[in-house]
Scaffold this motif. Structure first.
Motif, PDB file in Angstrom:
ATOM      1  N   UNK A  94      42.795  24.705  57.415  1.00 26.68           N
ATOM      2  CA  UNK A  94      43.621  26.133  58.046  1.00 26.68           C
ATOM      3  C   UNK A  94      44.268  26.642  56.976  1.00 26.68           C
ATOM      4  N   UNK A  95      45.071  25.594  56.186  1.00 27.41           N
ATOM      5  CA  UNK A  95      45.919  26.602  55.293  1.00 27.41           C
ATOM      6  C   UNK A  95      45.003  26.508  54.306  1.00 27.41           C
ATOM      7  N   UNK A  96      44.466  25.959  53.690  1.00 28.51           N
ATOM      8  CA  UNK A  96      43.427  26.635  52.295  1.00 28.51           C
ATOM      9  C   UNK A  96      42.906  28.013  53.246  1.00 28.51           C
ATOM     10  N   UNK A  97      42.779  28.596  54.479  1.00 32.64           N
ATOM     11  CA  UNK A  97      42.331  29.688  54.465  1.00 32.64           C
ATOM     12  C   UNK A  97      43.630  29.928  54.681  1.00 32.64           C
ATOM     13  N   UNK A  98      44.122  30.029  54.748  1.00 28.77           N
ATOM     14  CA  UNK A  98      45.644  31.093  55.237  1.00 28.77           C
ATOM     15  C   UNK A  98      45.624  32.210  53.878  1.00 28.77           C
TER      16      UNK A  98
END
Length: 249
Positions: A94-98
């Motif tokens: 999720x952090x990579x997507x954000x």
């Protein structure tokens, strides 16, 4: 008169590593190479691996045998032919997507696309074109780039498949999907996509891999798939980096 001096690739890479030492794409600790995660971050990623539903890609807790579908895929068949995703939409994924989407970390796209190529597997090998879920032009103007298109461009390059950036058009501006119910999401994107007449040859009779960053309820990719199939696509595989689930997996 200026003279240009060619720097050998090996020396250029060494100089780059001195100025910008390789680091983890998430926690930024020192690593052995660029474009990867450190062992700690890698081990905390929850990758989606077999066994899973052949249509929806939903992981099974045990192996029921080849070709088995989930109850959801049987009860509510999707308009697309199959869904594949790299990892669960939580933690580092999720952090990579954000970071890619909201913090302009376009440097993450090649790494994330590499994992998507692996997850796409046979569908990418058999497809005729890679297409991204488009942004409306007003949102593209404010955001400056489309994260799904960045992923699609690198997926196409790494898989050796054509990228068709104009084959799908977002013809109406929709509200943000975040915070909407599943039904509201579906209504929000109904009729939002179309294939321009000039791009019909890129879609008609073709097997398409449709790229998005996250699969949540599937409303957006379902609306995009309907537009592609109305234009004559014979098969649409949805390929995303992350997959969100409402319950425990």
């Amino acid at each position: 008169m200026s003279v240009s001096v060619a720097v050998p690739v090996g020396i250029a890479a060494l100089l780059r590593d001195i100025v910008f030492p390789p680091s983890c794409a998430h926690c930024h600790c020192r690593t052995g190479r660029h474009g990867g995660l450190c062992p700690r971050c890698w081990s905390s990623m929850r990758f989606i691996e077999r066994p899973f539903c052949e249509v929806l890609g939903t992981p099974f807790s045990h192996d029921p045998g080849p070709g088995i579908l989930s109850a959801e895929a049987i009860a509510h068949p999707p308009v697309f032919d199959r869904l594949r995703s790299v990892a669960l939409h939580e933690g580092i994924a999720r952090d990579l997507v954000h970071d890619l989407k909201y913090r302009d970390r376009t440097d993450l796209a090649p790494m994330m696309a590499g994992w998507m190529v692996r997850a796409g597997g046979e569908a990418l090998s058999a497809c005729d074109a890679v297409i991204a879920v488009p942004l409306h032009r007003s949102r593209l103007f404010s955001r400056k780039f489309n994260q799904s298109a960045e992923l699609a461009r690198h997926v196409a390059r790494l898989s050796g498949k054509p990228f068709s950036p104009r084959a799908l058009h977002r013809r109406k501006r929709t509200a943000q999907q975040v915070g909407l119910t599943a039904n509201a999401r579906a209504l929000n994107v109904r009729g939002a996509f179309a294939v321009p007449e000039s791009c019909l040859p890129d879609v008609f009779g073709r097997r398409i891999v449709l790229i998005d960053d996250v699969f949540t309820t599937g409303a957006t990719v379902s609306a995009a798939t309907r537009a592609l199939k109305r234009a004559g696509a014979v098969e649409v595989t949805v390929l995303t980096f992350a997959r969100a689930f409402s319950g425990p997996i």
